[in-house]
Design an enzyme around this catalytic site. Structure first.
Site, mmCIF file in Angstrom:
data_model
loop_
_atom_site.group_PDB
_atom_site.id
_atom_site.type_symbol
_atom_site.label_atom_id
_atom_site.label_comp_id
_atom_site.label_asym_id
_atom_site.label_seq_id
_atom_site.Cartn_x
_atom_site.Cartn_y
_atom_site.Cartn_z
ATOM 1 N N ALA A 107 0.929 -1.275 -0.133
ATOM 2 C CA ALA A 107 0.017 0.019 0.230
ATOM 3 C C ALA A 107 0.759 1.246 0.041
ATOM 4 C CB ALA A 107 -0.866 -0.037 1.254
ATOM 5 N N HIS A 108 0.079 2.374 0.028
ATOM 6 C CA HIS A 108 0.913 3.719 0.141
ATOM 7 C C HIS A 108 1.805 3.823 1.201
ATOM 8 C CE1 HIS A 108 -1.628 5.189 3.337
ATOM 9 N NE2 HIS A 108 -2.577 4.664 2.648
ATOM 10 N N ASP A 109 2.810 4.522 0.740
ATOM 11 C CA ASP A 109 3.809 4.952 1.747
ATOM 12 C C ASP A 109 4.570 3.711 2.297
ATOM 13 O OD1 ASP A 109 3.499 8.077 2.020
ATOM 14 O OD2 ASP A 109 1.524 7.103 1.774
#
Length: 238
Positions: A107-109
């Site tokens: 996922a993001h980050d």
């Protein structure tokens, strides 16, 4: 020279190195920096917008770039159906020499360190950090903002709701530390003394805080364990 299948879609602001293989029907969307000698399997999605409800998704297919970027190093294997999402508040990162098996999700980050292994269908929520040479078994799920320490191993099907210390084996729902990852430590070049130190800390300590304190007695000794603990303490503000 890169080998990109004609059915792959490469779009947006992308900087790509050499020696990469991108398979059929892969969709790769910038902003993205991709290093050298990566193998990206069929049907992989790299660069979709972050899965955040408030994020403004693109309104035109020709302008698909949407996110704060992905940086992928060199020498990685990213198998079929893997999804790696754009950064939201920062950048999504994958290091070097990682082996990411089919249907896994980053996922993001997230920040995936060097030499990490993710078995099939591992799911990382946002902002997860995987330490160097950590190993996640089939179907592991990791809660957002969690940290898996260097050379830790998480057993198949585990649900990680708390940080996992370096060099340990954790499994279960929720995942708990069970033993020393002696095989992983040996493969990474840890000494017998370091392995014994981790084993003793896990056996004698009543809880994770005691294990951390026991680990810290090794901090002033040179070696890989000292480095792994330093990364842990930097991450956790100790």
């Amino acid at each position: 020279m890169n080998s990109i299948h004609p059915t792959a879609i490469i779009q947006g602001d992308i900087t790509i190195g050499t020696g990469n293989v991108i398979g059929p029907f892969a969709v790769v969307t910038g902003p993205l920096v991709l290093g050298n000698d990566n193998w990206i399997g069929a049907g992989t999605f790299i660069g979709s917008p972050p899965e955040v409800r408030s994020w403004q998704h693109p309104t035109e297919t020709q302008d698909a770039s949407s996110g704060n970027g992905i940086i992928i190093g060199s020498g990685n294997v990213i198998r079929e159906g893997v999804q790696i999402h754009q950064g939201w508040r920062g950048t999504t990162r994958v290091g070097n020499d990682c082996f990411i098996m089919n249907q896994s999700y980053i996922a993001h980050d997230c920040n995936v360190g060097d030499s990490v292994t993710m078995a099939s269908s591992v799911l990382l929520a946002g902002h997860v950090v995987l330490g160097e040479a950590s190993n996640l078994g089939l179907g592991v799920k990791v809660h957002q903002h969690r940290y898996i320490g260097q050379t830790a191993m998480v057993g198949m099907g585990a649900v990680v709701t708390n940080d996992v210390l370096p060099c340990v084996i954790a499994y279960g729902v929720p995942a708990k530390m069970r033993d020393v990852n002696s095989v992983g430590m040996e493969r990474r070049g840890y000494s017998g003394v370091e392995i014994a130190h981790v084993r003793h800390a896990i056996a004698e300590a009543a809880d994770q805080e005691e294990i951390i304190r026991a680990f810290s007695t090794h901090m002033l000794k040179p070696g890989l364990l000292s480095s792994a603990i330093s990364h842990w303490e930097e991450r956790n503000g100790s």
